[in-house]
Design an enzyme around this catalytic site. Structure first.
Site, PDB file in Angstrom:
ATOM      1  N   LYS A 127       0.826  -1.214   0.000  1.00 59.30           N
ATOM      2  CA  LYS A 127       0.000   0.000   0.000  1.00 59.30           C
ATOM      3  C   LYS A 127       0.857   1.259   0.000  1.00 59.30           C
ATOM      4  O   LYS A 127       0.540   2.216  -0.707  1.00 59.30           O
ATOM      5  CB  LYS A 127      -0.934   0.013   1.218  1.00 59.30           C
ATOM      6  CG  LYS A 127      -2.035  -1.015   1.081  1.00 59.30           C
ATOM      7  CD  LYS A 127      -3.300  -0.604   1.782  1.00 59.30           C
ATOM      8  CE  LYS A 127      -4.300  -1.749   1.650  1.00 59.30           C
ATOM      9  NZ  LYS A 127      -5.672  -1.356   1.575  1.00 59.30           N
ATOM     10  N   LYS A 173      -7.722 -15.533 -10.027  1.00 55.53           N
ATOM     11  CA  LYS A 173      -8.519 -16.062  -8.923  1.00 55.53           C
ATOM     12  C   LYS A 173      -9.898 -15.416  -8.887  1.00 55.53           C
ATOM     13  O   LYS A 173     -10.025 -14.219  -9.157  1.00 55.53           O
ATOM     14  CB  LYS A 173      -7.811 -15.717  -7.597  1.00 55.53           C
ATOM     15  CG  LYS A 173      -7.459 -16.918  -6.756  1.00 55.53           C
ATOM     16  CD  LYS A 173      -6.631 -16.519  -5.553  1.00 55.53           C
ATOM     17  CE  LYS A 173      -7.498 -16.172  -4.357  1.00 55.53           C
ATOM     18  NZ  LYS A 173      -6.745 -16.211  -3.089  1.00 55.53           N
ATOM     19  N   LYS A 197     -13.582 -10.939  -4.791  1.00 50.99           N
ATOM     20  CA  LYS A 197     -14.752 -10.084  -4.570  1.00 50.99           C
ATOM     21  C   LYS A 197     -14.639  -8.744  -5.282  1.00 50.99           C
ATOM     22  O   LYS A 197     -15.420  -7.842  -5.020  1.00 50.99           O
ATOM     23  CB  LYS A 197     -14.995  -9.915  -3.067  1.00 50.99           C
ATOM     24  CG  LYS A 197     -13.819  -9.384  -2.291  1.00 50.99           C
ATOM     25  CD  LYS A 197     -14.048  -9.610  -0.788  1.00 50.99           C
ATOM     26  CE  LYS A 197     -12.755  -9.443  -0.016  1.00 50.99           C
ATOM     27  NZ  LYS A 197     -12.775 -10.100   1.280  1.00 50.99           N
TER      28      LYS A 197
HETATM   29  P1  AMP Z   1     -10.320 -13.235   0.897  1.00 51.68           P
HETATM   30  O1  AMP Z   1     -11.772 -12.983   0.877  1.00 51.68           O
HETATM   31  O2  AMP Z   1      -9.663 -13.067  -0.427  1.00 51.68           O
HETATM   32  O3  AMP Z   1      -9.585 -12.552   2.024  1.00 51.68           O
HETATM   33  O4  AMP Z   1     -10.153 -14.797   1.203  1.00 51.68           O
HETATM   34  C1  AMP Z   1     -10.643 -15.407   2.368  1.00 51.68           C
HETATM   35  C2  AMP Z   1     -10.356 -16.885   2.280  1.00 51.68           C
HETATM   36  O5  AMP Z   1     -11.002 -17.478   1.132  1.00 51.68           O
HETATM   37  C3  AMP Z   1      -8.871 -17.248   2.155  1.00 51.68           C
HETATM   38  O6  AMP Z   1      -8.601 -18.347   3.006  1.00 51.68           O
HETATM   39  C4  AMP Z   1      -8.682 -17.665   0.718  1.00 51.68           C
HETATM   40  O7  AMP Z   1      -7.754 -18.709   0.618  1.00 51.68           O
HETATM   41  C5  AMP Z   1     -10.058 -18.155   0.299  1.00 51.68           C
HETATM   42  N1  AMP Z   1     -10.287 -17.772  -1.109  1.00 51.68           N
HETATM   43  C6  AMP Z   1     -10.524 -16.524  -1.592  1.00 51.68           C
HETATM   44  N2  AMP Z   1     -10.674 -16.533  -2.930  1.00 51.68           N
HETATM   45  C7  AMP Z   1     -10.528 -17.825  -3.324  1.00 51.68           C
HETATM   46  C8  AMP Z   1     -10.578 -18.493  -4.584  1.00 51.68           C
HETATM   47  N3  AMP Z   1     -10.818 -17.842  -5.719  1.00 51.68           N
HETATM   48  N4  AMP Z   1     -10.361 -19.830  -4.607  1.00 51.68           N
HETATM   49  C9  AMP Z   1     -10.133 -20.510  -3.460  1.00 51.68           C
HETATM   50  N5  AMP Z   1     -10.073 -19.949  -2.253  1.00 51.68           N
HETATM   51  C10 AMP Z   1     -10.270 -18.622  -2.162  1.00 51.68           C
END
Ligand code: AMP
Ligand code: TRP
Length: 327
Positions: A111, A193, A196
Site C-alpha cells: 500500500k 482467482k 470479490k
Molecule cells: P479473501 O476474501 O480473499 O480474504 O479470502 C478469504 C479466504 O477465502 C482465504 O482463506 C482464501 O484462501 C479463500 N479464497 C478466496 N478466494 C478464493 C478463490 N478464488 N479460490 C479458493 N479460495 C479462495
C-alpha cells in the site's frame, strides 16, 4: 485435540471461491480440531468502513458460515470485539514489535509502495494484533492463505520474544496453508482467482447471488476453442475451473465427470454445472434466511463469547502479571 484459531475479516461478501477454498475446509477442520473462529471486526476498521455495512457483513458472514455447516456445538464462534483480551494483548504485542519488522509486512509495504493515501496507523500495527488473536488461545495451528503466512511467522517471532523476555507464556503456533482447498478462478478470466473485486461481477459467483443469475454466469463462462472436455488447467483453464467447481460441489471425481462427457459439447457441461450451482445456492440461501430470521445468531455469539472470554481472560491475567501491570 489440537487447537486451531482463525479470524475472518467482515469486509465484502462471500463468493464461491471463499466457500470452496476456506469455508468448506473449516467444516472439515471442526471434526479434527478444537476450532475457534472469530469475526475480526477490530481488523475490519483498519480501512474505512461504514458502521451499517460492518454490521450487515458481520451478520451475513455468521449466517452463511452456519448455513454452510459450521456447528456451534463443535466450533467456538464469536466476535473479536466481544473479547476485550484481544485489544489488550494486541497492545502488548504492538510493544513487543519493532517498527522495522512491521514495515516489512507485505500488505503495508504494497500500500505504501503504491503511494496510497489515508493509510491508518491501525493498518500498520495490525500484524501484532493478529499475533495476539492467535497466541491468546495457545493455538497449535492457524489455517491461512498464502498472503497471511508472513503474519503467522511474525506471530511466532513475537511469541518467542515475549517468552524469552519474561518466561514461557505462549505456545508457538504453526501455519497450516490451506492449499488442500481448491483454487477457484474467475469465470470471465480463468487465469485469475475468483475474487470479490467489483470490476468482474460476471466472473464471480456470490453466495447470495440470485440462483438464476448464478446459473447464467456459468452459462456465459469463458472457455476455449479446443472443444474437448478434459482437465488441463494449463491449456484449458476455463473448462478445468468448471470441472473443479462441479467436482467439489457434487463430490464426483473429475475423471468421472470427464468420462461422462466424452464426445459431448461445452454447452451440455455448462448446463449441468449451472443446475448444480442453482441447487447449491437455493439450498444454502434458504438455510441462511432461516438463520437470519430465527435470532439464532445472537445466541451463538453469546455462547461463543463466553467460552472465548474464559480462555482469553486467563491468558491475559498471566500476561498482565508478567509485564508488571498487576500489583
Ligand atoms: P479473501 O476474501 O480473499 O480474504 O479470502 C478469504 C479466504 O477465502 C482465504 O482463506 C482464501 O484462501 C479463500 N479464497 C478466496 N478466494 C478464493 C478463490 N478464488 N479460490 C479458493 N479460495 C479462495
Ligand atoms: N488477517 C487475516 C486476514 O486478513 C484475518 C485475521 C485476523 C486472522 N486475525 C487472525 C486470521 C488470526 C487468522 C488468525 O484474512
Amino acid at each position: 485435540m489440537e487447537r486451531m484459531v482463525s479470524g475472518i475479516k467482515p469486509t465484502g461478501r462471500l463468493h464461491l471461491g471463499n466457500y470452496i477454498g476456506a469455508i468448506s475446509q473449516f467444516i472439515k477442520y471442526q471434526e479434527e480440531y478444537e476450532l475457534f473462529i472469530f469475526i475480526a471486526n477490530l481488523h475490519a476498521i483498519t480501512v474505512p468502513i461504514e458502521a451499517k455495512e460492518l454490521r450487515k457483513n458481520t451478520k451475513d458472514l455468521i449466517a452463511l458460515y452456519l448455513a454452510c455447516g459450521l456447528d456451534p456445538e463443535k466450533t467456538t464462534l464469536f466476535l473479536q470485539s466481544d473479547v476485550d483480551a484481544h485489544a489488550k494483548l494486541g497492545w502488548v504485542m504492538t510493544c513487543t514489535s519493532y517498527v522495522g519488522e512491521l514495515q516489512r509486512m507485505t500488505q503495508y509495504k504494497d500500500k505504501t509502495a503504491k503511494g496510497e493515501s489515508g493509510i491508518t496507523a491501525g493498518l500498520f500495527t495490525y500484524p501484532p494484533l493478529m499475533a495476539g488473536d492467535i497466541i491468546l488461545y495457545d493455538a497449535d495451528y492457524v489455517p491461512v492463505g498464502k498472503d497471511q503466512t508472513q503474519h503467522v511467522e511474525l506471530t511466532r517471532d513475537l511469541a518467542e520474544r515475549f517468552n524469552n523476555r519474561y518466561s514461557d507464556t505462549f505456545k508457538i503456533p504453526k501455519p497450516l496453508t490451506t492449499s488442500v482447498g481448491q483454487k477457484i478462478c474467475s469465470l470471465q478470466d480463468p487465469t485469475k482467482k475468483m475474487s470479490k473485486s467489483v470490476t468482474d461481477p460476471k466472473g464471480t459467483i456470490d453466495l447470495l447471488d440470485d440462483p438464476n443469475v448464478a446459473r447464467k454466469k456459468i452459462m456465459s463462462a469463458v472457455t476455449d476453442s479446443i472443444g474437448i472436455i478434459q482437465y488441463d488447467p494449463e491449456n484449458q483453464p476455463g473448462i478445468s475451473n468448471l470441472l473443479t467447481i462441479q467436482s467439489v460441489l457434487t463430490n464426483e471425481p473429475i475423471e468421472s465427470i470427464v468420462s461422462r462427457y466424452q464426445g459431448k459439447g461445452y454447452g451440455e457441461l455448462k448446463k449441468e454445472i449451472g443446475q448444480t450451482i442453482f441447487d447449491f445456492l437455493t439450498d444454502l440461501q434458504s438455510k441462511y434466511k432461516a438463520i437470519i430470521e430465527s435470532g439464532k445468531i445472537d445466541e451463538v455469539l453469546k455462547q461463543g463469547a463466553e467460552k472465548a472470554n474464559y480462555i482469553a481472560n486467563k491468558k491475559i491475567r498471566k500476561v498482565y502479571k508478567k509485564v508488571g501491570f498487576t500489583l
